[in-house]
Design a protein around this motif. Structure first.
Motif, mmCIF file in Angstrom:
data_model
loop_
_atom_site.group_PDB
_atom_site.id
_atom_site.type_symbol
_atom_site.label_atom_id
_atom_site.label_comp_id
_atom_site.label_asym_id
_atom_site.label_seq_id
_atom_site.Cartn_x
_atom_site.Cartn_y
_atom_site.Cartn_z
ATOM 1 N N LYS B 6 0.845 -1.202 0.000
ATOM 2 C CA LYS B 6 0.000 0.000 0.000
ATOM 3 C C LYS B 6 0.876 1.245 0.000
ATOM 4 N N PHE B 8 0.875 5.620 0.382
ATOM 5 C CA PHE B 8 0.102 6.699 0.991
ATOM 6 C C PHE B 8 0.678 8.071 0.656
ATOM 7 N N GLY B 9 -0.185 9.068 0.830
ATOM 8 C CA GLY B 9 0.225 10.468 0.717
ATOM 9 C C GLY B 9 0.930 10.757 -0.588
ATOM 10 N N GLN B 10 2.039 11.475 -0.494
ATOM 11 C CA GLN B 10 2.719 11.921 -1.705
ATOM 12 C C GLN B 10 3.288 10.766 -2.526
ATOM 13 N N ALA B 51 5.994 -0.109 6.942
ATOM 14 C CA ALA B 51 5.260 -0.880 7.954
ATOM 15 C C ALA B 51 4.981 -2.263 7.386
ATOM 16 N N GLN B 54 1.230 -3.594 9.809
ATOM 17 C CA GLN B 54 0.863 -2.384 10.569
ATOM 18 C C GLN B 54 1.835 -1.988 11.669
ATOM 19 N N GLU B 55 3.070 -2.515 11.599
ATOM 20 C CA GLU B 55 4.107 -2.081 12.541
ATOM 21 C C GLU B 55 5.302 -1.580 11.751
ATOM 22 N N LEU B 56 5.902 -0.463 12.180
ATOM 23 C CA LEU B 56 7.086 0.049 11.497
ATOM 24 C C LEU B 56 8.223 -0.958 11.638
ATOM 25 N N GLU B 67 0.911 -7.703 4.897
ATOM 26 C CA GLU B 67 0.767 -6.449 4.159
ATOM 27 C C GLU B 67 1.920 -5.475 4.457
ATOM 28 N N ALA B 69 3.234 -1.449 3.933
ATOM 29 C CA ALA B 69 2.775 -0.098 3.607
ATOM 30 C C ALA B 69 3.973 0.840 3.590
ATOM 31 N N LEU B 71 5.031 4.575 4.088
ATOM 32 C CA LEU B 71 4.417 5.701 4.784
ATOM 33 C C LEU B 71 5.307 6.933 4.744
ATOM 34 N N PRO B 72 4.900 7.980 4.048
ATOM 35 C CA PRO B 72 5.652 9.234 4.062
ATOM 36 C C PRO B 72 5.519 9.913 5.431
ATOM 37 N N PRO B 73 6.229 11.038 5.661
ATOM 38 C CA PRO B 73 6.178 11.682 6.987
ATOM 39 C C PRO B 73 4.744 11.949 7.454
ATOM 40 N N PHE B 74 4.519 11.735 8.749
ATOM 41 C CA PHE B 74 3.168 11.882 9.314
ATOM 42 C C PHE B 74 2.809 13.362 9.470
#
Lengths: 147, 77
Positions: B6, B8-10, B51, B54-56, B67, B69, B71-74
């Motif tokens: 997955k 996300f974001g940018q 992640a 669902q864990e970094l 899965e 993911a 993840l760009p900066p929060f």
């Protein structure tokens, strides 16, 4: 008052003052509470390179984010003597001046709520996978990063 | 193994998709990332965390098939 089930923290769009007021009202029946503390995150109309932010469009890795909110809630209840705690975060578009984050903590005594609220808000900013697209008035955008 | 990935974001501006399932032959996260860098040239220039389930995780973590993911900066709150 800890809730073992993972709640959905997200709301579509801005968090309204009616919603916030109603949340406060609902606590009138919980008479062991002596102090509430509330944090409201508001979308700022930042000016960047001569352009002004008109809204932020929020997205999230929702499953992981709700799990992180749950972990933060559990850890705050373990650390502080809280009667209850509520967290709401927006998804989708929130205009400048509108509320995107509402954190509400309650305790019998005031000192606890000051400490707990700061702990919770800082943990949300650092640990929860929420992403923000800052939309400018000319419809261009940039991606927000928490500092 | 088949892994759901997955974005996300940018990062979705690079991948133009939010999710895909890839057949992955490597053992570690960094091997998966090398595959993704070949597929999406500019991904390497972006700041993101990974992640798994669902864990970094670090790039030296073993792929479990759960899965993934990116993840760009929060930017919550």
């Amino acid at each position: 008052m800890t809730n073992k089930k993972t709640k959905n923290v997200f709301q579509s769009g801005a968090i309204t003052s009616e919603f916030i007021g109603n949340s406060i009202y609902k606590h009138q029946t919980k008479t062991s509470i002596g102090a509430h503390n509330i944090f409201l995150g508001q979308v700022r109309a930042d000016e960047i390179d001569g352009k002004t932010v008109s809204a932020i469009e929020y997205t999230a890795y929702e499953d992981m984010a709700n799990q992180k909110f749950h972990d933060i809630r559990e850890s705050a209840f373990a650390k502080f003597d809280l009667t209850c705690m509520h967290i709401y975060h927006s998804l989708g578009t929130v205009k400048a001046g509108e509320i995107c984050l509402f954190v509400f903590v309650s305790s019998p005594r005031r000192k606890v709520v000051f400490e707990a609220l700061e702990y919770i808000v800082e943990a949300i900013k650092a640990d929860v996978p929420v992403f923000g697209k800052e939309i400018f008035e000319d419809e261009s955008h940039q991606w927000k990063v928490n500092s | 193994m088949q892994i759901i990935i997955k974005y996300f974001g940018q990062l979705t501006e690079i991948t133009h998709i939010e999710e895909e399932t890839l057949e992955v032959s490597g053992t570690y996260i960094y091997e998966l990332l090398e595959t993704l860098y070949r597929k999406y040239n500019t991904l390497k220039t972006k700041d993101f965390q990974v992640a798994q389930n669902q864990e970094l995780v670090s790039k030296e973590t073993k792929l479990t098939g759960a899965e993934i993911a990116l993840l760009p900066p929060f930017a919550g709150g």
